[in-house]
Design an enzyme around this catalytic site. Sequence first.
Site, PDB file in Angstrom:
ATOM      1  N   THR A 128      -1.813   5.646   2.113  1.00 38.71           N
ATOM      2  CA  THR A 128      -3.035   4.851   2.162  1.00 38.71           C
ATOM      3  C   THR A 128      -3.035   3.951   3.391  1.00 38.71           C
ATOM      4  OG1 THR A 128      -3.107   4.819  -0.252  1.00 38.71           O
ATOM      5  CG2 THR A 128      -4.460   3.193   0.893  1.00 38.71           C
ATOM      6  N   LEU A 152       0.862  -1.176   0.000  1.00 39.35           N
ATOM      7  CA  LEU A 152       0.000   0.000   0.000  1.00 39.35           C
ATOM      8  C   LEU A 152       0.900   1.229   0.000  1.00 39.35           C
ATOM      9  CD1 LEU A 152      -2.750  -0.791   2.694  1.00 39.35           C
ATOM     10  CD2 LEU A 152      -2.996  -0.884   0.209  1.00 39.35           C
ATOM     11  N   ASP A 153       0.451   2.292  -0.668  1.00 38.69           N
ATOM     12  CA  ASP A 153       1.186   3.547  -0.613  1.00 38.69           C
ATOM     13  C   ASP A 153       1.333   4.000   0.838  1.00 38.69           C
ATOM     14  OD1 ASP A 153       1.270   3.597  -3.353  1.00 38.69           O
ATOM     15  OD2 ASP A 153      -0.330   5.085  -3.583  1.00 38.69           O
ATOM     16  N   ARG A 154       2.371   4.795   1.083  1.00 40.30           N
ATOM     17  CA  ARG A 154       2.558   5.358   2.426  1.00 40.30           C
ATOM     18  C   ARG A 154       1.293   6.079   2.894  1.00 40.30           C
ATOM     19  NH1 ARG A 154       7.074   8.101   5.250  1.00 40.30           N
ATOM     20  NH2 ARG A 154       8.397   7.951   3.374  1.00 40.30           N
ATOM     21  N   ARG A 211      -5.316   6.595  -7.081  1.00 39.65           N
ATOM     22  CA  ARG A 211      -5.050   8.028  -6.962  1.00 39.65           C
ATOM     23  C   ARG A 211      -4.884   8.673  -8.340  1.00 39.65           C
ATOM     24  NH1 ARG A 211      -0.089   8.070  -2.983  1.00 39.65           N
ATOM     25  NH2 ARG A 211      -0.379  10.340  -3.093  1.00 39.65           N
TER      26      ARG A 211
END
Length: 278
Positions: A125, A121-123, A222
């Site tokens: 998110t 997961l993105d930082r 995103r």
Amino acid sequence: MPLPLIDRLHALHPDASRTTLRKWLAAGRVRVRGAVERRAETPVAAGERVLLGAPPPPAFPEPLRLVHEEEQFLVVDKPAGLLTIATERERERTAYRLLAGYVEGQARRARGPRLFIVHRLDRETSGLLVFAKSGAAKGALQAQFKARRVERRYVAVVDGRVDADEGRLESFLVQDRSLRVRASRDTLRGKEAVTLYRVLERRRDSTVLELSLHTGRRGQIRAQLAELGHPVAGDAAYGSRRNPIRRVCLHATRLGFVGPDGRPRRFDSPVPSSFRRA
């Protein structure tokens, strides 16, 4: 003649240092007369039994939340602001490093689990992540991600009011010089990305969406929502001009896959209560 407990322990475990003996006492591992004893100077008679118990189970690392754990994998809830794995700028404070210490603690108690990355997961998110605890489990889980058989749902609060009740976002993602992912129509350079969405709630200046991934590209949601003209609230990198709760309003709420034993699993994470203020 009675001896201090720490001397009796040293006689029983001569290879252990006094520092280690005191750690055993502090951890509640030592029993005298059947009861836990933590005081090093407690007198112990020659005929009294002194027992050393197993080390306590490793504590689960904050700020992660354990959702589910089995022999072959574990599922956690990651907060926003924490990387999944290391980057050139940040190598220590990651979900992987925090969990690796926890799993290594288990390995000292029973032979062998290790930790393997399955997906990210993105930082920015928050939400559900699965990690494998064996190479075989990693391979089985990643094969499902590659074959697009994993159920992945997200909830996002986006800028503006989305008109359509539901829709399908299709584009090709490319990475620019700043390493930011953006949507493109370039079928040669880009990687295919498909996301389904439906409206959960319309507000005055924002919309709450549920999103289902058909592909799992980095930055997919995103980038595609920015292309739609409705960037995720708080996501300044993708054009949002609002930051109502000081974070990107994107949360991974559901993760479903087939476990290494062949049984289907499904896990849910509640949407952060702060999203109601966004």
